[in-house]
Scaffold this motif. Sequence first.
Motif: not given
Length: 360
Positions: A164-165, A168-169, A171-172, A175, A178, A218, A222
């Motif tokens: 998951d990280d 998230q990395s 997406e950041s 993003k 959020k 996933k 993304l």
Amino acid sequence: MANILLNEFDEYVEKELIPKYSKGDKSKRKWNPEYQKLNQRAVRAKRRGDIEGYKAAVKERRKVPVHKDDGCTCLRYVRYADDFLLGFAGSKEAVTEIKEEIGSYFKGLKLEMSDEKTLITHSQKEKARFLNYHIHVMWNNSESTRGLKRGRNINGKISLTIPDDVIQSHESIVKKEKKVLHKAEWMNNSDYDIIMAYEVRMQGLINYYSMAHDVVIKMGKLRYVYEESLVKTLASKHKCNSTKIRRKYRKKMDDGRQVIAVEVKREKKKPLVAIYGKKPITQNRKVIIQDEVVSLNTGRNELVSRLLNNVCEICGSSEDVQGHHIRKLADLKKYKGEERPKWVKRMAAMRRKTLFVCKK
């Protein structure tokens, strides 16, 4: 450097550890008597039409291992650069011994293992991390009717998933709190360059994680987040809202998928086409990953405009113009102390790794 230093370790594992901790032959293991007893009970209940008795016997049978535990152990090893993974079928005490032996061996090479990364993980209850994949062994006794054969099909199979990280990395990058943002540093590029930049980055991730069981879910999420950022970047460049951009650039592929695409027409040549979301996301368990680093230039210089000009950037000719590329500008310094060719001088003056020249 890691391959040179750890070559001795490879030989140590293959010649000493694996023979020492691999005992017995799994293909010759004996059947578990308790399992056979429950299996016969289920067969007899089915023959006499006792559905409840059959279901009860099958339920109990699923809790029992098929083969008898005869002390058979197996050790497997894989390494990439300085990351390695050992898979062991056996007791935890033996795993601890293996870890201690490896630690002692590394001390002899004047190397140390990272305590954060050197972990003992139960493959069914936890997930081991290797090359940014999560690896674990699937085990579910309730799954018994998948495929053409009846049986616990997924038990003992290896599962590769995306952490998951990792999502998230990535997406950041587009993003903040959020909220999906546009890429301000790419706004001075052409629409073709912007769409290609997003596509290359996203498709690279999809290709790398194509072996994962959850790649469709996933990477699909993304890709959608990156598409929002792409649309906002184009909208900010053209000073309009996202709806107008989607209406302008939305195209439909032959398989029915909606993509973002732009076409740049050229005289007497095929048009340049950039498509975001060109390929569908699918799992490929047998994919061969090519370990290459893609260098993507998204500088302020308009690569598409220079290509469309069809002009030699040394003599100004428009006949047989070709594009040439070097890995890095530092490669131009090898001509130090000698007469540099015209193309080297021109590249150095433009400070660009790409140059369009004629055959002359």
